[in-house]
Design an enzyme around this catalytic site. Sequence first.
Site, short mmCIF file in Angstrom:
data_model
loop_
_atom_site.label_atom_id
_atom_site.label_comp_id
_atom_site.label_asym_id
_atom_site.label_seq_id
_atom_site.Cartn_x
_atom_site.Cartn_y
_atom_site.Cartn_z
N VAL A 79 0.84 -1.17 0.00
CA VAL A 79 -0.02 -0.09 -0.08
C VAL A 79 0.66 1.23 0.00
CG1 VAL A 79 -1.96 -1.13 1.27
CG2 VAL A 79 -0.13 0.00 2.45
N ARG A 80 0.39 2.43 -0.08
CA ARG A 80 1.18 3.71 -0.42
C ARG A 80 0.62 4.41 0.77
NH1 ARG A 80 0.37 6.47 -6.29
NH2 ARG A 80 1.91 7.61 -5.23
N SER A 133 -6.00 -5.05 -19.19
CA SER A 133 -7.36 -4.54 -19.59
C SER A 133 -7.86 -5.25 -21.06
CB SER A 133 -7.23 -3.11 -19.72
OG SER A 133 -8.24 -2.54 -20.37
N LYS A 167 -0.92 -1.02 -21.13
CA LYS A 167 -1.26 -2.32 -20.65
C LYS A 167 -0.64 -3.44 -21.76
CE LYS A 167 -3.51 -2.06 -16.79
NZ LYS A 167 -3.05 -2.66 -15.60
N ALA A 180 -2.01 -2.97 -9.05
CA ALA A 180 -1.69 -1.67 -9.16
C ALA A 180 -1.72 -1.24 -10.53
CB ALA A 180 -0.62 -1.38 -8.41
N ALA A 181 -2.19 0.07 -10.87
CA ALA A 181 -2.00 0.67 -12.01
C ALA A 181 -2.33 2.14 -12.31
CB ALA A 181 -2.95 0.02 -13.16
N ARG A 182 -1.89 2.84 -13.00
CA ARG A 182 -2.46 4.15 -13.56
C ARG A 182 -3.54 3.80 -14.37
NH1 ARG A 182 -2.30 8.96 -16.83
NH2 ARG A 182 -2.21 10.80 -15.61
N TYR A 195 -3.62 4.04 -22.32
CA TYR A 195 -3.87 3.49 -21.26
C TYR A 195 -3.78 1.95 -22.07
CZ TYR A 195 -6.16 0.58 -17.74
OH TYR A 195 -6.47 -0.48 -16.73
N GLY A 206 -33.62 10.47 -12.13
CA GLY A 206 -34.99 10.31 -12.77
C GLY A 206 -35.16 10.97 -14.20
#
Length: 315
Positions: free
Chosen positions: A32-33, A114, A144, A69-71, A140, A189
């Site tokens: 984790v960051r 992806s 990948k 993890a990824a941008r 992106y 709605g």
Amino acid sequence: MNILLTGASGFLGEPLSECLDRDSRFVLTRAVRRKESLKNSRDVLIDGLHAGTDWATALNGQDVVVQAAARVHIMKDEVSEPVAEYRKVNVDGTLNLARQAVAAGVRRFVFISSIKVNGEDTPLNSPFTPGDKPAPEDAYGFSKMEAEQGLWDIARDTGMEVVIIRPPLVYGPGVKGNFARMIKLVEKGLLLPLGAIHNKRSLVALDNLVDLIVSCIDHPAAANQIFLAGDGQDLSTTQLLRGIGKAMGKPARLIPVPAGMLMFGAALLGKKGVAQRVLGSLQVDISKARNLLGWEPPISVEEGLRRCFDSENTL
């Protein structure tokens, strides 16, 4: 089995880490960051996913790495060079982790890629397959694809097993992006001209994607394979909006306007790309995961949509 999970506090990483923690077969280390995301003494704090990240502590004793993890894909990216920014994280960061994983003796590397590696759309009833030639169209998707290619090179040169999973749009509690915008439109709605759209789009519920990833962690047949993720049930945009309305207990207000007319109007307004995502088809074939792994999506689309509004029922 010892597992290192990156992106452990993210939209996918959080429920995946909870699932792995409950499974007695696995001992999980979460990367984790932020300090507030640390949950136990095994968790490790990293300074980000990039070419200079030191993974030595996190990788010590690990059998499998799950790289979640990824941008992530950003619709309106404001950085001056988005291709370079995606590459720093998704390519350079991933391959740095993979090389250090090899050095640490990790035997399998599971990479969450992806469907954008395959492309942006499909002809109706002609779904993407894992064996299709990659055809990404944005920064992106290209990042990948390049990460995948680098991982195959590492696997070939070192013998570390690689598993690639390409999900389409993922939905679940806390979902953002286009799916969240659909939810807001139904919630307000608003009268939407999307009552006669006959496209087909594959989605994957968060719980279904988590289940597929867990299957790929230790299944012998998953080694060095590409899998497409999905719910196994494709929906038109009209069906999806109605399903969202049913799940939240507020019927979608749709009027039937021909798709061709909507596409024409969108083109005049310079919104052809947006219209294509709403009106076009993007289908994936999950039969490889079914046949090779014996995997079936554990929940239906209807249940997946319901869980978007009831986070206590996730796996």
